[in-house]
Scaffold this motif. Structure first.
Motif, PDB file in Angstrom:
ATOM      1  N   MET A  22       0.817  -1.183   0.000  1.00  0.00           N
ATOM      2  CA  MET A  22       0.000   0.000   0.000  1.00  0.00           C
ATOM      3  C   MET A  22       0.872   1.263   0.000  1.00  0.00           C
ATOM      4  SD  MET A  22      -2.389   1.390   3.023  1.00  0.00           S
ATOM      5  CE  MET A  22      -4.049   1.796   2.653  1.00  0.00           C
ATOM      6  N   ILE A  23       1.999   1.218   0.690  1.00  0.00           N
ATOM      7  CA  ILE A  23       2.867   2.384   0.774  1.00  0.00           C
ATOM      8  C   ILE A  23       3.463   2.705  -0.587  1.00  0.00           C
ATOM      9  CG2 ILE A  23       4.970   3.315   1.822  1.00  0.00           C
ATOM     10  CD1 ILE A  23       4.266   1.494   4.292  1.00  0.00           C
ATOM     11  N   VAL A  24       3.949   1.681  -1.280  1.00  0.00           N
ATOM     12  CA  VAL A  24       4.532   1.907  -2.609  1.00  0.00           C
ATOM     13  C   VAL A  24       3.449   2.358  -3.584  1.00  0.00           C
ATOM     14  CG1 VAL A  24       5.736   0.825  -4.545  1.00  0.00           C
ATOM     15  CG2 VAL A  24       6.451   0.328  -2.208  1.00  0.00           C
ATOM     16  N   ALA A  25       2.264   1.770  -3.499  1.00  0.00           N
ATOM     17  CA  ALA A  25       1.163   2.187  -4.377  1.00  0.00           C
ATOM     18  C   ALA A  25       0.830   3.657  -4.156  1.00  0.00           C
ATOM     19  CB  ALA A  25      -0.069   1.322  -4.143  1.00  0.00           C
ATOM     20  N   ALA A  26       0.864   4.096  -2.908  1.00  0.00           N
ATOM     21  CA  ALA A  26       0.595   5.503  -2.611  1.00  0.00           C
ATOM     22  C   ALA A  26       1.689   6.396  -3.178  1.00  0.00           C
ATOM     23  CB  ALA A  26       0.471   5.705  -1.104  1.00  0.00           C
ATOM     24  N   LEU A  27       2.946   5.958  -3.065  1.00  0.00           N
ATOM     25  CA  LEU A  27       4.044   6.740  -3.638  1.00  0.00           C
ATOM     26  C   LEU A  27       3.926   6.820  -5.153  1.00  0.00           C
ATOM     27  CD1 LEU A  27       6.977   5.479  -1.391  1.00  0.00           C
ATOM     28  CD2 LEU A  27       6.026   7.793  -1.444  1.00  0.00           C
ATOM     29  N   VAL A  28       3.520   5.719  -5.777  1.00  0.00           N
ATOM     30  CA  VAL A  28       3.306   5.732  -7.233  1.00  0.00           C
ATOM     31  C   VAL A  28       2.195   6.721  -7.590  1.00  0.00           C
ATOM     32  CG1 VAL A  28       2.488   4.356  -9.196  1.00  0.00           C
ATOM     33  CG2 VAL A  28       4.188   3.406  -7.640  1.00  0.00           C
ATOM     34  N   GLU A  78      13.290   9.474  -9.084  1.00  0.00           N
ATOM     35  CA  GLU A  78      13.763   9.825 -10.422  1.00  0.00           C
ATOM     36  C   GLU A  78      12.997   9.073 -11.508  1.00  0.00           C
ATOM     37  OE1 GLU A  78      17.926   8.914 -10.404  1.00  0.00           O
ATOM     38  OE2 GLU A  78      18.337  10.303  -8.758  1.00  0.00           O
ATOM     39  N   ASN A  79      12.726   7.798 -11.249  1.00  0.00           N
ATOM     40  CA  ASN A  79      12.080   6.933 -12.244  1.00  0.00           C
ATOM     41  C   ASN A  79      11.399   5.781 -11.503  1.00  0.00           C
ATOM     42  OD1 ASN A  79      11.279   5.604 -14.529  1.00  0.00           O
ATOM     43  ND2 ASN A  79      13.323   5.102 -15.233  1.00  0.00           N
ATOM     44  N   PRO A  80      10.119   5.931 -11.149  1.00  0.00           N
ATOM     45  CA  PRO A  80       9.458   4.949 -10.282  1.00  0.00           C
ATOM     46  C   PRO A  80       9.418   3.512 -10.803  1.00  0.00           C
ATOM     47  CG  PRO A  80       8.160   6.950 -10.403  1.00  0.00           C
ATOM     48  CD  PRO A  80       9.260   7.077 -11.423  1.00  0.00           C
ATOM     49  N   GLU A  81       9.126   3.323 -12.061  1.00  0.00           N
ATOM     50  CA  GLU A  81       8.848   1.968 -12.545  1.00  0.00           C
ATOM     51  C   GLU A  81       9.960   0.954 -12.253  1.00  0.00           C
ATOM     52  OE1 GLU A  81       7.679  -0.316 -16.625  1.00  0.00           O
ATOM     53  OE2 GLU A  81       7.042   1.749 -16.369  1.00  0.00           O
ATOM     54  N   TRP A 108      12.257   0.959 -10.078  1.00  0.00           N
ATOM     55  CA  TRP A 108      12.679   0.937  -8.683  1.00  0.00           C
ATOM     56  C   TRP A 108      11.567   0.549  -7.713  1.00  0.00           C
ATOM     57  CZ3 TRP A 108      17.506   0.885  -7.046  1.00  0.00           C
ATOM     58  CH2 TRP A 108      18.492   1.204  -7.977  1.00  0.00           C
ATOM     59  N   THR A 109      10.389   0.257  -8.215  1.00  0.00           N
ATOM     60  CA  THR A 109       9.264  -0.085  -7.352  1.00  0.00           C
ATOM     61  C   THR A 109       9.549  -1.338  -6.526  1.00  0.00           C
ATOM     62  OG1 THR A 109       7.716   0.972  -8.859  1.00  0.00           O
ATOM     63  CG2 THR A 109       6.797  -0.650  -7.354  1.00  0.00           C
ATOM     64  N   GLU A 110      10.059  -2.364  -7.158  1.00  0.00           N
ATOM     65  CA  GLU A 110      10.323  -3.621  -6.448  1.00  0.00           C
ATOM     66  C   GLU A 110      11.419  -3.454  -5.401  1.00  0.00           C
ATOM     67  OE1 GLU A 110      11.728  -8.155  -7.430  1.00  0.00           O
ATOM     68  OE2 GLU A 110      10.546  -7.103  -8.936  1.00  0.00           O
ATOM     69  N   ALA A 111      12.488  -2.742  -5.745  1.00  0.00           N
ATOM     70  CA  ALA A 111      13.576  -2.523  -4.787  1.00  0.00           C
ATOM     71  C   ALA A 111      13.087  -1.724  -3.585  1.00  0.00           C
ATOM     72  CB  ALA A 111      14.738  -1.808  -5.467  1.00  0.00           C
ATOM     73  N   LEU A 112      12.293  -0.696  -3.845  1.00  0.00           N
ATOM     74  CA  LEU A 112      11.758   0.109  -2.745  1.00  0.00           C
ATOM     75  C   LEU A 112      10.842  -0.735  -1.866  1.00  0.00           C
ATOM     76  CD1 LEU A 112      11.451   2.778  -1.271  1.00  0.00           C
ATOM     77  CD2 LEU A 112       9.668   3.399  -2.918  1.00  0.00           C
ATOM     78  N   SER A 113      10.020  -1.540  -2.487  1.00  0.00           N
ATOM     79  CA  SER A 113       9.123  -2.421  -1.736  1.00  0.00           C
ATOM     80  C   SER A 113       9.920  -3.373  -0.844  1.00  0.00           C
ATOM     81  CB  SER A 113       8.243  -3.208  -2.707  1.00  0.00           C
ATOM     82  OG  SER A 113       7.366  -4.037  -1.999  1.00  0.00           O
ATOM     83  N   SER A 114      10.998  -3.918  -1.361  1.00  0.00           N
ATOM     84  CA  SER A 114      11.846  -4.828  -0.579  1.00  0.00           C
ATOM     85  C   SER A 114      12.479  -4.114   0.611  1.00  0.00           C
ATOM     86  CB  SER A 114      12.948  -5.419  -1.465  1.00  0.00           C
ATOM     87  OG  SER A 114      12.398  -6.244  -2.446  1.00  0.00           O
ATOM     88  N   GLU A 115      12.948  -2.903   0.387  1.00  0.00           N
ATOM     89  CA  GLU A 115      13.556  -2.134   1.484  1.00  0.00           C
ATOM     90  C   GLU A 115      12.516  -1.799   2.553  1.00  0.00           C
ATOM     91  OE1 GLU A 115      16.628  -1.833   2.019  1.00  0.00           O
ATOM     92  OE2 GLU A 115      17.514  -2.197   0.059  1.00  0.00           O
ATOM     93  N   LEU A 116      11.314  -1.441   2.124  1.00  0.00           N
ATOM     94  CA  LEU A 116      10.255  -1.142   3.085  1.00  0.00           C
ATOM     95  C   LEU A 116       9.887  -2.376   3.899  1.00  0.00           C
ATOM     96  CD1 LEU A 116       8.060   1.228   0.913  1.00  0.00           C
ATOM     97  CD2 LEU A 116       9.289   1.845   3.008  1.00  0.00           C
ATOM     98  N   THR A 117       9.858  -3.525   3.251  1.00  0.00           N
ATOM     99  CA  THR A 117       9.578  -4.777   3.954  1.00  0.00           C
ATOM    100  C   THR A 117      10.679  -5.068   4.971  1.00  0.00           C
ATOM    101  OG1 THR A 117       8.364  -5.665   2.068  1.00  0.00           O
ATOM    102  CG2 THR A 117       9.226  -7.266   3.653  1.00  0.00           C
ATOM    103  N   ALA A 118      11.919  -4.838   4.566  1.00  0.00           N
ATOM    104  CA  ALA A 118      13.062  -5.125   5.447  1.00  0.00           C
ATOM    105  C   ALA A 118      13.042  -4.280   6.719  1.00  0.00           C
ATOM    106  CB  ALA A 118      14.370  -4.909   4.684  1.00  0.00           C
TER     107      ALA A 118
END
Length: 131
Positions: free
Chosen positions: A1-7, A52-55, A57-67
């Motif tokens: 949900m957090i990444v979806a909101a950032l997108v 800079e470019n969401p598409e 980096w979405t998965e990497a950001l999601s992984s970091e948020l999970t971590a």
């Protein structure tokens, strides 16, 4: 949900008609995410690149948020929900597709408002002739 909101916030910010409410919610969520990612060495790089470019980096950001356990952070989730609500009210919430295939695929249709017509049987025969 957090990444979806950032997108959603990034998509709204890309337009010229972003409201101050959406902009404020997006900046607030980004600040909260950055503070949370600061707990993990190098994790803010994913947020910086996402901005800079969401598409890609979405998965990497999601992984970091999970971590860092962001999915259990009530304040982050509330900020994300607020941004999604405001972006949706503005009409700028994108649909996000995450499609994964674990076997061979013959054909895929992904997106909004797609129309697909499939015809099976002998070529040249009408639907009535097939019935």
């Amino acid at each position: 949900m957090i990444v979806a909101a950032l997108v959603a916030g990034a998509a709204a910010g890309a337009g010229n008609t972003v409201t101050q409410a959406v902009s404020d919610a997006y900046e607030g969520l980004k600040a909260m995410v950055r503070a949370r990612l600061d707990e993990r060495a190098g994790a803010t790089v994913a947020l910086d690149r996402f901005e800079e470019n969401p598409e890609p980096w979405t998965e990497a950001l999601s992984s970091e948020l999970t971590a860092v356990g962001a999915g259990a952070d009530r304040e982050l989730l509330q900020a994300a929900a607020l941004l999604l609500e405001r972006a949706q009210a503005q009409g700028s919430q994108p649909t996000v597709f995450n499609t994964q295939f674990n076997a061979e695929v013959q054909g895929v249709v992904s997106g909004n408002h797609n129309q697909v017509q499939m015809r099976f049987g002998a070529a040249g025969r009408t639907d009535d002739e097939r019935a």
